[in-house]
Design an enzyme around this catalytic site. Sequence first.
Site, PDB file in Angstrom:
ATOM      1  N   LYS A  35      -8.741  -9.650   1.509  1.00  0.00           N
ATOM      2  CA  LYS A  35      -9.231  -8.295   1.802  1.00  0.00           C
ATOM      3  C   LYS A  35      -9.488  -7.541   0.500  1.00  0.00           C
ATOM      4  O   LYS A  35      -9.040  -7.972  -0.563  1.00  0.00           O
ATOM      5  CB  LYS A  35      -8.197  -7.563   2.650  1.00  0.00           C
ATOM      6  CG  LYS A  35      -6.863  -7.336   1.941  1.00  0.00           C
ATOM      7  CD  LYS A  35      -5.806  -6.859   2.921  1.00  0.00           C
ATOM      8  CE  LYS A  35      -4.485  -6.603   2.208  1.00  0.00           C
ATOM      9  NZ  LYS A  35      -3.388  -6.424   3.176  1.00  0.00           N
ATOM     10  N   TYR A 258      -6.304  13.837 -25.681  1.00  0.00           N
ATOM     11  CA  TYR A 258      -6.270  15.088 -24.924  1.00  0.00           C
ATOM     12  C   TYR A 258      -4.839  15.536 -24.696  1.00  0.00           C
ATOM     13  O   TYR A 258      -3.948  14.723 -24.438  1.00  0.00           O
ATOM     14  CB  TYR A 258      -6.938  14.902 -23.560  1.00  0.00           C
ATOM     15  CG  TYR A 258      -8.434  14.778 -23.630  1.00  0.00           C
ATOM     16  CD1 TYR A 258      -9.217  15.847 -24.061  1.00  0.00           C
ATOM     17  CD2 TYR A 258      -9.059  13.600 -23.266  1.00  0.00           C
ATOM     18  CE1 TYR A 258     -10.599  15.738 -24.112  1.00  0.00           C
ATOM     19  CE2 TYR A 258     -10.440  13.472 -23.310  1.00  0.00           C
ATOM     20  CZ  TYR A 258     -11.207  14.543 -23.741  1.00  0.00           C
ATOM     21  OH  TYR A 258     -12.565  14.429 -23.793  1.00  0.00           O
TER      22      TYR A 258
HETATM   23  C1  LIG Z   1      -2.502  -7.408   3.016  1.00  0.00           C
HETATM   24  C2  LIG Z   1      -1.772  -8.107   4.089  1.00  0.00           C
HETATM   25  C3  LIG Z   1      -1.038  -9.263   3.793  1.00  0.00           C
HETATM   26  C4  LIG Z   1      -0.858  -9.802   2.404  1.00  0.00           C
HETATM   27  O1  LIG Z   1       0.224  -9.125   1.779  1.00  0.00           O
HETATM   28  P1  LIG Z   1       0.694  -9.524   0.319  1.00  0.00           P
HETATM   29  O2  LIG Z   1       1.885  -8.670   0.080  1.00  0.00           O
HETATM   30  O3  LIG Z   1      -0.424  -9.188  -0.597  1.00  0.00           O
HETATM   31  O4  LIG Z   1       0.976 -10.969   0.355  1.00  0.00           O
HETATM   32  C5  LIG Z   1      -0.443  -9.928   4.852  1.00  0.00           C
HETATM   33  N1  LIG Z   1      -0.559  -9.468   6.115  1.00  0.00           N
HETATM   34  C6  LIG Z   1      -1.233  -8.354   6.417  1.00  0.00           C
HETATM   35  C7  LIG Z   1      -1.296  -7.896   7.827  1.00  0.00           C
HETATM   36  C8  LIG Z   1      -1.854  -7.632   5.421  1.00  0.00           C
HETATM   37  O5  LIG Z   1      -2.526  -6.523   5.730  1.00  0.00           O
END
Ligand SMILES: *Cc1c(COP(=O)(O)O)cnc(C)c1O
EC number: 5.1.1.1
Length: 369
Positions: A35, A258
């Site tokens: 994702k 800054y």
């Molecule tokens: C993003 C996600 C994962 C992966 O989690 P990580 O901590 O990056 O391994 C697993 N399951 C779901 C439902 C997620 O949304």
Amino acid sequence: MPRPIEALIHIPALAHNLARARACAPDAKVWAVVKANAYGHGIANAFEGLRAADGFALLDLDEAKVLRELGWRGPILLLEGCFEMRDLELCSRLKLWHAVHCEQQIDWLAMHKTHEPHRVFLKLNSGMNRLGFTPSAFRAAWNRLNALPQVDEISLMTHFSDADSERLGADGIAHQLEAFEAVAADLPGERSLSNSAAILRHSARVRSDWVRAGIMSYGGIPDFPEHDQAFWDLRPAMTLRSKLIATQQLQPGDTVGYGSSFTADKAMRIGIVACGYADGYPRHAGSGTPVLVDGRRTATVGRVSMDMLAVDLDGQPEAGFGSEVTLWGQGPRGSVLPIDEVARAAGTIGYELMCAPTRRVPVTALHQD
Ligand SMILES: *Cc1c(COP(=O)(O)O)cnc(C)c1O
């Protein structure tokens, strides 16, 4: 010459990290979670490095389309399921498996016209309270799905909120595991529970037919600083690097950047790096955030600005204009700066930094170590 900042994606590191997920959960199939543009690494790059996965899990239908266009014919899981009824048509057409986490999604399925029944992952809210049916509503949802001709196979899933720590007593997952087992015990179907933290820390106890390897696939450490990359044998899959485009000699009392937030307490030399928050480097990283110059560890000084940041060159007389700067990831001569260390100094987590590099940062995939 283009501005010297760039992101490198290390394809062999992705493959190595995926193999680590398999080694931790040898009886499970592995979803490579891609994702958010593969946590910032690019879907196509992730596909190349993670193609030994059993399936790819993501949220965006557009990203699912890209995977099919890249030639992936295996399982793809939509972790949040459909966002509107029309999405089901794409699921049918592209053979996407999808999570079902609410009644609305079952209503849509019941109205959906398809010749190809769908594989769904029914989600239990076991305590995280984001998505999923409560334990008391779960069985009724399963029965509803089971009665639909549109549904082929029902798998069961839940998501842990604290698999990375022991905040919640015994091991952070016990209460959710119990909730899951209580409702799922006598239901058929494959199970998917573990994220990276649970794969690494709890594989001995959690029975998962499908594990979901996200951050660990990219070499991020879900339970940093308790454990680090060496402990889990994971390799950074992303490097953010740039160069020094100037140096300055400071006298005691001189300030940097800054807000003059850094004041030199002695004569010192600093380097100016072509990297700022408009590249995705965290502005909250205060003075002292680790950074590598020519592969040697030093620290930032002063505030991060839009296009630049400053680094301490004390002890590195040979560093100067054009020196290579590693903001995170793999540096020259085998040096490494874990993204989790930079994240910690900025009050965030590696996940956020990976997703942060902006469009103006060119991305190059490296196919060899
Ligand atoms: C993003 C996600 C994962 C992966 O989690 P990580 O901590 O990056 O391994 C697993 N399951 C779901 C439902 C997620 O949304």
